[in-house]
Structures are given as C-alpha cells and as structure tokens.
Design an enzyme around this catalytic site. Structure first.
Site, PDB file in Angstrom:
ATOM      1  N   PRO A  24     -20.266  28.857 -18.705  1.00  0.00           N
ATOM      2  CA  PRO A  24     -21.265  28.688 -17.647  1.00  0.00           C
ATOM      3  C   PRO A  24     -21.089  29.733 -16.550  1.00  0.00           C
ATOM      4  CG  PRO A  24     -19.582  26.988 -17.516  1.00  0.00           C
ATOM      5  CD  PRO A  24     -19.333  27.726 -18.783  1.00  0.00           C
ATOM      6  N   THR A  26     -23.174  30.979 -12.903  1.00  0.00           N
ATOM      7  CA  THR A  26     -24.276  30.893 -11.950  1.00  0.00           C
ATOM      8  C   THR A  26     -25.003  32.225 -11.898  1.00  0.00           C
ATOM      9  OG1 THR A  26     -23.163  29.228 -10.601  1.00  0.00           O
ATOM     10  CG2 THR A  26     -24.849  30.558  -9.510  1.00  0.00           C
ATOM     11  N   GLN A  99     -24.812  22.295 -18.040  1.00  0.00           N
ATOM     12  CA  GLN A  99     -23.698  21.891 -17.191  1.00  0.00           C
ATOM     13  C   GLN A  99     -24.222  21.189 -15.931  1.00  0.00           C
ATOM     14  OE1 GLN A  99     -21.365  24.404 -14.415  1.00  0.00           O
ATOM     15  NE2 GLN A  99     -19.668  24.122 -15.848  1.00  0.00           N
ATOM     16  N   TYR A 180     -15.826  21.920  -6.722  1.00  0.00           N
ATOM     17  CA  TYR A 180     -17.054  21.167  -6.526  1.00  0.00           C
ATOM     18  C   TYR A 180     -16.765  19.662  -6.507  1.00  0.00           C
ATOM     19  CZ  TYR A 180     -19.063  25.760  -7.264  1.00  0.00           C
ATOM     20  OH  TYR A 180     -19.366  27.095  -7.139  1.00  0.00           O
ATOM     21  N   ARG A 227     -15.429  19.596 -17.951  1.00  0.00           N
ATOM     22  CA  ARG A 227     -14.699  20.797 -17.575  1.00  0.00           C
ATOM     23  C   ARG A 227     -13.723  20.478 -16.455  1.00  0.00           C
ATOM     24  NH1 ARG A 227     -16.961  26.683 -15.370  1.00  0.00           N
ATOM     25  NH2 ARG A 227     -14.967  27.760 -15.511  1.00  0.00           N
TER      26      ARG A 227
END
Length: 354
Positions: A24, A26, A99, A180, A227
C-alpha cells in the site's frame, strides 16, 4: 534464489499466481470527496500482474481521513468509484484488497469533509506538520474518543469492509501500523486512557482485536488481512513504541484464533520477527523496505515470509513482475510526484521493451 517468488500460493480464499505483491502506498489522487477515478483505475490495472495489490490507505469514515484527496470507502459514491478500480484490475487478471486506514490524530480539520478536530485514543498532540490544501500546518491536539465512540469506530471499520466487498474488492487489510489510529491504541505514547481501552496489554490491544473481529465477522476471515509495524522505523507519525516485545506477541495470540487471511508486517524489529512468524498461523506477508528483490525473496526461502511486498519499485515499474522474471533494468521512482497531481509520475512510467 528468485525461484521462491514464482511458486503459486493462496491467501485466505484468494489464489495467487506467485508471491511478489504490491505494498500500500498513499498517492493522493482521488477527488476532493474521496472518490476514486478512471485515472486510479488505470494506475492499479497497470500493476495487475503483481500477485496481490494492496491499495493505498482508504478512510473508513469522515473522521478517518488524514490527508487531502485520499480515497474513502463509506459512501455510495466511493463504492462506485472503487468498482471502476476493481473491475479494471480483475479484467487485467489481478487481485486487489482495499486497505482500511483511519488516520486518527495524524490529520487536520482542513483535510476532512466535516472540518472537525481529529480524534484519537487520548488528547495528545502529535509533533510535526501535515500537508493541507493551504500548505503545511501544525497538527492540532486531537479529541479523545469516548468509550461509546470507540465502539462506533469499530462499526465504521465493519461498514467500510462491507462497502469494499460491495465495490468488488477481493478483501480488505486493516492498517495497524505507521502511527495511525489502530497503532495509536497500542502504546502509551498516544494512549493514556483509563477505560477498558488503555493501561494493560489486554486493554491496549482491545481496539485492534475488536476491529479485526468485526471485519472478519462482516466479510469473512478469509478476506481479512491485518498490517502491523513493530519497530516503527523513524518513529513514523510521532508514535513511540515501548513494550513492543510483549505487546505484539500478545496481540497475535489474541488475533490468531480468528484465522485471518494474512498478516502483513515490516522488518523494523529483526529480533521480534521470528517470534511473530512462529505465532502467526496463516500467510505472513513481509515488506523489507530498502532492500533488493533477491534479499526479499530469501525471506521466502528461509520460511520467514510466505509473500513479499514492494513499494516504490512497484510504483515506478508497472511491469515489475516481468522485469524481475527477465532481469530487466528498473525505472527510478520520482519522489516529487509521489503525492497528488495527475498522470505524471503515476500512470506514465514506461514498461520495458526488450
């Protein structure tokens, strides 16, 4: 050594033709409302030869958005946009999971559709700035979620997972790393709660376990990945880990009975990695950032990983799989075009011609 890459395998109920997957990343190229576009569909379809595509972080709610023009998966418009992406990937014979990434305190009111204060386990301001439409701004002090709001956030993940499947995704990955929201609950540097979500190891892993359980119940464990990021290289997003050698094994023991499709982890804590491998009962996907393909493939041969992921190499080489198979040279990624913009540095990287 690269022979290990080309053995087919299965991740949950997803058959993979080989073991070189796309990490993944961004890219910030959705619409301002978080809707994926035809350009996004082209980007992912170009990379469909990867064993599995794990998409960029996708917010499960308005509160979950951290950065400008990132995609969401909580409205009908989002579902329609993602359907363009998944249809394009499947038409190119690929496999794709979305995701789910709730940014938590790593956000700014200017980056969300409702312009509200970011939410987090505790009202602890992260150090640093974040990109907004008007430039770099200091991240504000977040608002601590109430106990009831934590439960509502778990439901946001559940609904987002259902929306991802409605959009044609083969599954979802829960982002529990990189500072996060799920990661924020795990460590006291971001979580100083005094309710059942803070304090002890059992309490700090509770949110992650509840999210994983809710998503697996909603769409099936064989379509659900998780993850984690032990070691959190460079203290990403001001998240300092403390008792990680106790916490991560404790988390995996709690989540393992769910029999999720896979666990994705980085190699930030080499000492802990073999322990996690032994504890995890299904597929382990490893991202050893900053190393070459041969080094990563050795992890498969050594039994440390079942599948490996690549980030910027996949970004810059839509035909990476064929290049690795044939030993062709690789394009160099352009960091100036990583985030935001249009086709430049996104869908215009050339494929190799012999």
């Amino acid at each position: 050594m690269l022979n290990a890459l080309w053995n087919p395998t299965t991740v949950g109920d997803i058959p993979l033709p080989h073991r070189l997957a796309m990490s993944p990343m961004t890219r910030s190229r959705a619409t301002p409302d978080g809707v994926p576009t035809e350009l996004n569909a082209e980007y992912y379809a170009q990379r469909a030869s990867h064993a599995l595509i794990i998409t960029e972080g996708t917010q499960p709610s308005a509160d979950g958005q951290g950065y400008p023009v990132t995609p969401g998966i909580y409205t009908d418009e989002h579902i329609t946009g993602w359907r363009k992406v998944t249809d394009a990937v499947h038409k190119a014979d690929g496999r794709i999971v979305i995701q789910l990434m709730h940014a938590g305190r790593i956000s700014h009111p200017d980056n969300t559709p409702h312009h509200r204060q970011p939410v987090a386990p505790s009202a602890i301001k992260p150090t640093g700035t974040t990109f907004t439409a008007s430039g770099l701004q200091e991240m504000p002090v977040p608002r601590a979620l109430s106990t009831e709001e934590v439960a509502a956030t778990v439901d946001d993940f559940r609904r987002a997972a259902a929306a991802a499947i409605a959009a044609g995704a083969d599954g979802v990955e829960i982002h529990g790393a990189n500072g996060y929201l799920v990661h924020q609950f795990l460590f006291p540097s971001a979580n100083q709660r005094t309710d059942q979500y803070g304090g002890s190891l059992d309490n700090r892993i509770r949110f992650a376990v509840e999210v994983a359980t809710a998503v697996a119940d909603e769409i099936g464990a064989d379509r659900t990945g998780l993850r984690i990021g032990p070691g959190n290289p460079r203290n990403l997003n001001d998240l300092s880990e403390s008792d990680s050698h106790e916490l991560y094994p404790h988390l995996l023991r709690a989540v393992a009975p769910l029999n999720l499709a896979y666990l994705q982890t980085g190699a930030g804590d080499e000492e802990l990695l073999p322990t996690l491998r032994k504890l995890w009962p299904t597929t382990l996907i490893l991202n050893r950032a900053g190393t070459d393909i041969a080094t990563r493939a050795k992890d498969i041969e050594d039994g440390l990983a079942d599948v490996i992921t690549v980030g910027s190499m996949a970004l810059a080489n839509p035909d990476l799989v064929e290049r690795v198979r044939t030993g062709a040279p690789l394009n160099t990624p352009d960091p100036a075009t990583f985030y935001g913009g249009g086709a430049a540095g996104y869908t215009d990287y050339p494929t190799h011609t012999a």
